[in-house]
Design an enzyme around this catalytic site. Sequence first.
Site, PDB file in Angstrom:
ATOM      1  N   SER A   1       0.842  -1.196   0.000  1.00 45.16           N
ATOM      2  CA  SER A   1       0.000   0.000   0.000  1.00 45.16           C
ATOM      3  C   SER A   1       0.877   1.245   0.000  1.00 45.16           C
ATOM      4  O   SER A   1       2.046   1.195  -0.380  1.00 45.16           O
ATOM      5  CB  SER A   1      -0.938  -0.035   1.217  1.00 45.16           C
ATOM      6  OG  SER A   1      -1.915   0.976   1.133  1.00 45.16           O
ATOM      7  N   ASN A   2       0.335   2.389   0.404  1.00 43.73           N
ATOM      8  CA  ASN A   2       1.115   3.626   0.475  1.00 43.73           C
ATOM      9  C   ASN A   2       0.618   4.474   1.640  1.00 43.73           C
ATOM     10  O   ASN A   2      -0.311   4.086   2.352  1.00 43.73           O
ATOM     11  CB  ASN A   2       1.037   4.385  -0.863  1.00 43.73           C
ATOM     12  CG  ASN A   2      -0.395   4.723  -1.231  1.00 43.73           C
ATOM     13  OD1 ASN A   2      -1.058   5.478  -0.535  1.00 43.73           O
ATOM     14  ND2 ASN A   2      -0.892   4.134  -2.316  1.00 43.73           N
ATOM     15  N   HIS A   3       1.215   5.655   1.822  1.00 42.01           N
ATOM     16  CA  HIS A   3       0.953   6.462   3.018  1.00 42.01           C
ATOM     17  C   HIS A   3      -0.278   7.367   2.931  1.00 42.01           C
ATOM     18  O   HIS A   3      -0.492   8.190   3.812  1.00 42.01           O
ATOM     19  CB  HIS A   3       2.165   7.349   3.316  1.00 42.01           C
ATOM     20  CG  HIS A   3       3.321   6.613   3.906  1.00 42.01           C
ATOM     21  ND1 HIS A   3       3.214   5.889   5.069  1.00 42.01           N
ATOM     22  CD2 HIS A   3       4.598   6.490   3.503  1.00 42.01           C
ATOM     23  CE1 HIS A   3       4.382   5.350   5.354  1.00 42.01           C
ATOM     24  NE2 HIS A   3       5.244   5.698   4.406  1.00 42.01           N
TER      25      HIS A   3
END
Length: 221
Positions: A29-31
């Site tokens: 995923s990402n932030h």
Amino acid sequence: LTPKDLAGEHLLVTAGPTQEEIDPVRFVSNHSSGKMGYAIARAARRRGAEVTLVSGPTCLDAPWGVETVRVASAVEMRAAVMAALPAATVVIKAAAVADYRPVVRAAGKIKKNADSLVIELEKNPDILAELGGIKGDRLLVGFAAETADLLENARKKLVAKNVDMMVANDVSLEGAGFHGDTNIARLLYRDGASEELPLMTKDDMAALILGRVAELRKKTG
Ligand code: C5P
């Protein structure tokens, strides 16, 4: 007093990250926090629009009065966006869609037996680029998060994905990007014009972006 300058419009907003499963307990995923997209969805509702929010996993509450569809992966987000598209007059793609997903999702939890592990990734569908090809007279707004060559990369994406307005973010700047409640951006338009949005809260930035959306809709719609 909030202007009702989006009355009669139906905004489709995407927000948050996507999660791409590796196995039943892990994902890529990402932030992205979803804060920018949720701020846009809330503000659009206040300005009189009907709003559908397609959200990746976030810890934010569904905004009042907004139809919220929760998804996890990019493939799910694409399906939810395509289902909501016919009713939409404006699409704002604030989501940070994962560019890649694991080629295989292991059926059981991967055990830590080997000393190293390679996970092969394949490209996700680019939802915004697909929308650019089928948008008709809808207004399409994209986001570009970059850590280098911000304007050049954002301008390229504006053209390649056929969007009407690009919100370009240098996520390496203090006060901009994923986690916080503030942002710094530049709005790029099709005609080559651009506009600097200095450090401000994501709520203020949402109001500014929607003001421009309302103006563009009046011009073309
Ligand atoms: O990832 P990229 O910088 O190209 O993202 C720019 C825009 O494209 C964003 O608005 C994002 O929501 C959208 N996008 C998408 N599907 C992808 C990747 C990006 O809709 N697979």
